[in-house]
Design an enzyme around this catalytic site. Structure first.
Site, PDB file in Angstrom:
ATOM      1  N   ALA A 113       0.410  -1.342  -0.147  1.00 49.33           N
ATOM      2  CA  ALA A 113      -0.290  -0.097   0.156  1.00 49.33           C
ATOM      3  C   ALA A 113       0.856   1.290   0.339  1.00 49.33           C
ATOM      4  O   ALA A 113       1.970   1.034  -0.072  1.00 49.33           O
ATOM      5  CB  ALA A 113      -0.631  -0.076   1.114  1.00 49.33           C
ATOM      6  N   LYS A 114       0.434   2.254   0.106  1.00 43.65           N
ATOM      7  CA  LYS A 114       0.816   3.843   0.072  1.00 43.65           C
ATOM      8  C   LYS A 114       0.215   4.469   0.269  1.00 43.65           C
ATOM      9  O   LYS A 114      -1.196   4.680  -0.492  1.00 43.65           O
ATOM     10  CB  LYS A 114       1.968   3.753  -1.515  1.00 43.65           C
ATOM     11  CG  LYS A 114       3.035   4.882  -1.110  1.00 43.65           C
ATOM     12  CD  LYS A 114       4.144   3.896  -0.493  1.00 43.65           C
ATOM     13  CE  LYS A 114       5.163   4.769  -0.354  1.00 43.65           C
ATOM     14  NZ  LYS A 114       6.408   4.137  -0.500  1.00 43.65           N
ATOM     15  N   GLY A 115       0.548   5.744   0.835  1.00 41.97           N
ATOM     16  CA  GLY A 115       0.109   7.200   1.251  1.00 41.97           C
ATOM     17  C   GLY A 115       0.231   8.036   0.780  1.00 41.97           C
ATOM     18  O   GLY A 115       1.335   8.233   0.772  1.00 41.97           O
TER      19      GLY A 115
END
Ligand code: GLU
Length: 424
Positions: A113-115
Site C-alpha cells: 500500500a502507499k499513502g
C-alpha cells in the site's frame, strides 16, 4: 500472451506506467496466466479524502490525501505515507504496487500500500503538520489497522508524524494500538535499527552485488544522489565498509571530492544547517544532475523517482546502480542500461531493508517485547542477502536483468498465494 499490451512510446515519465512496463515484461517471461495478471494489474482499493485543516493564521486549507492498497494477498497491506507537492494518485498507485513486490521479494507476510498528501511539509509549522496528520488518520481510520493496513514513513514524513498517527488511531480505538504504524519513535514502540534500515539494506545490496561482480569495496568509488535518511545512511555504512564516497547531493546541489567525502562530518554539517548541505565546504560543488554521470563504480540514486531517463542514461558511467529510491529509473531507460552492461540492484530489492525492519517493529509490538539492535541488524542483513541471492539465481535461470528477476520472484510468490486463496 495476447492479453498484455506492448509498451507504447511515451514522451513523459509516469511512475505507474514504468511499474507496469516491468510487470508486463516479467509476466510475459514467466507465463503468468491471464486471471492472475488481471488481479495484480490494478490496485485492490484506492481512497481519496479531502482534509480541511486550520492553519496557524486561522484560515482553513483543504488538502487532498490518498491511500492506495495495491494488494492484500500476502497479508495486511504495508507502505509509507508521503508528504510532497508532487503527490498524485498515479504516483501513489505505483508506489503501492512497488510495496507489494518489495514485500514479496524479501518474503515478509505483507501486501502493498502507499499513502500520500499533497502538501509542502517544509513550509508548514509543526502544529499544522500535526493537525493534518490527525485529520488524515481520522479519515483513514476504517482503512488502517494492525491486521488491515499498516503505514510507515516515506518522503516528507518523520517519526513524529508516525507518533501522531498512532496516537490519533489509538484515541479512536479507545486503546493504545502500537502495531498500527511502524517507524515510530523508540519510546512509543519503535524498533532499534529502523531509522537506518533502508540505508543499511542498500549497503548490504551494494556489498553483495560488488562481491558477485568482483569489485573490491576498498577500491570502489560511490556517488549518492539524495542525502536524506536513505542516502546518508547508505553513504555512511558504505564508507564504513571501505568504499570511497566521492559525491553526494541534495536539493541544494551536488558535492564532489575525488579523495572521498567524510560522511560523518557531512551528516553533522547537514544536521546543523537545517537539514541542507547548502554551503558545504568539504567538497567542490558540481551541477546537480552531474552526480548521475560521474565516473564511479557504484551509483546510488536515493532521492526520488524518474531521475535516470532516456535523456541521461547514455552518459551513465557507473558499473553498478543500487536503487535506494523507489522508481529512480524510468522503464524506457532499461534497454540502454542493459546494453551498456550496467548491473542494477533494483528498488524493490535494494531498498527493502526499511520495510523489513518495519515488519520487525510490528512483530515486536505484537509480542510486547523489544529486540536489541544486534538482533535486528543480523536478521535484516540475512533477509536482504537471501533475497539478493534469490533474485540473482532467478536472473541466471531466466537470463534476464536483476530488475526483471526481482519482479519474477515477487509475482511468483503473490500469484502462488493467490491460487491457494482464490477470488470470489
Ligand atoms: N516508505 C518505505 C518504503 O518505500 C518503508 C515502508 C514501510 O516500512 O512500510 O519502502
Amino acid at each position: 500472451m495476447g492479453f498484455i499490451e506492448p509498451a507504447p512510446i511515451r514522451d513523459h515519465a509516469n511512475p505507474f506506467e514504468s511499474m507496469m512496463d516491468r510487470f508486463n515484461v516479467a509476466a510475459e517471461i514467466m507465463g503468468l496466466d491471464e486471471e492472475v495478471y488481471n488481479v495484480l494489474k490494478s490496485p485492490a482499493k484506492q481512497v481519496t479524502v479531502s482534509l480541511p485543516v486550520t492553519m496557524d493564521n486561522g484560515s482553513i486549507k483543504v488538502f487532498e490525501g490518498h491511500r492506495v492498497i495495491h494488494s492484500n494477498i500476502l497479508g495486511p497491506s504495508k507502505g509509507g505515507i508521503r508528504y510532497d507537492m508532487a503527490v498524485n494518485i498515479d504516483e501513489v498507485k505505483a508506489l503501492a504496487a512497488w510495496m507489494t513486490w518489495k514485500c514479496a521479494v524479501v518474503d515478509i507476510p505483507y501486501g502493498g500500500a502507499k499513502g500520500g498528501i499533497k502538501c509542502d511539509p517544509r513550509n508548514m509549522s509543526r502544529g499544522e503538520l500535526e493537525r493534518l496528520t490527525r485529520a488524515y488518520t481520522s479519515a483513514m481510520a476504517e482503512i488502517f489497522g494492525p491486521d488491515r493496513d499498516i503505514p510507515a514513513p516515506d518522503m516528507g514524513t518523520s517519526q513524529e508524524v508516525m507518533a501522531w498517527l498512532m496516537d490519533e488511531y489509538s484515541k479512536l480505538a479507545g486503546t493504545t494500538v502500537q502495531a498500527v504504524v511502524t517507524g515510530k519513535p523508540l519510546v512509543l514502540g519503535g524498533s532499534l535499527g529502523r531509522t537506518e534500515a533502508t540505508g543499511r539494506g542498500v549497503m548490504i545490496s551494494a556489498i553483495v552485488a560488488m562481491e558477485k561482480m568482483k569489485i573490491n569495496p576498498y577500491h570502489a568509488t560511490v556517488a549518492v544522489q539524495g542525502f536524506g535518511n536513505v542516502g546518508s545512511w547508505a553513504a555512511k555504512l558504505l564508507a564504513e565498509r571501505g568504499c570511497t564516497i566521492v559525491a553526494v547531493s541534495d536539493l541544494s546541489g551536488a558535492y564532489y571530492n575525488e579523495k572521498g567525502i567524510n560522511i560523518d562530518e557531512a551528516i553533522a554539517y547537514r544536521d546543523g544547517n537545517n537539514g541542507s548541505m547548502d554551503g558545504y565546504k568539504g567538497a567542490e560543488k558540481i551541477g546537480s544532475d552531474d552526480i548521475l554521470t560521474l565516473e564511479v563504480d557504484v551509483l546510488v540514486p536515493a532521492a526520488k523517482e524518474d531521475v535516470i531517463t532516456t535523456a541521461n542514461v547514455n552518459d551513465i558511467r557507473a558499473k553498478l546502480i543500487v536503487e535506494g529510491a523507489n522508481g529512480p529509473t524510468v522503464a524506457d531507460a532499461d534497454q540502454v542500461i542493459n546494453e551498456k552492461g550496467i548491473t542494477v540492484a533494483p528498488d524493490i530489492l535494494a531498498n527493502a531493508g526499511g520495510v523489513t525492519v518495519s515488519y520487525f517493529e510490528w512483530v515486536q509490538n505484537r509480542l510486547g517485547y523489544k529486540w536489541n539492535r544486534e538482533r535486528v541488524n543480523r536478521r535484516s542483513d540475512r533477509i536482504m542477502k537471501e533475497a539478493f541471492d534469490r533474485v540473482w539465481e532467478t536472473a541466471q535461470t531466466y537470463k534476464v536483468p536483476l530488475r526483471i528477476a526481482a519482479y519474477i520472484v515477487a509475482i511468483k510468490k503473490v500469484s502462488e498465494t493467490y491460487r491457494y486463496r482464490g477470488g470470489f
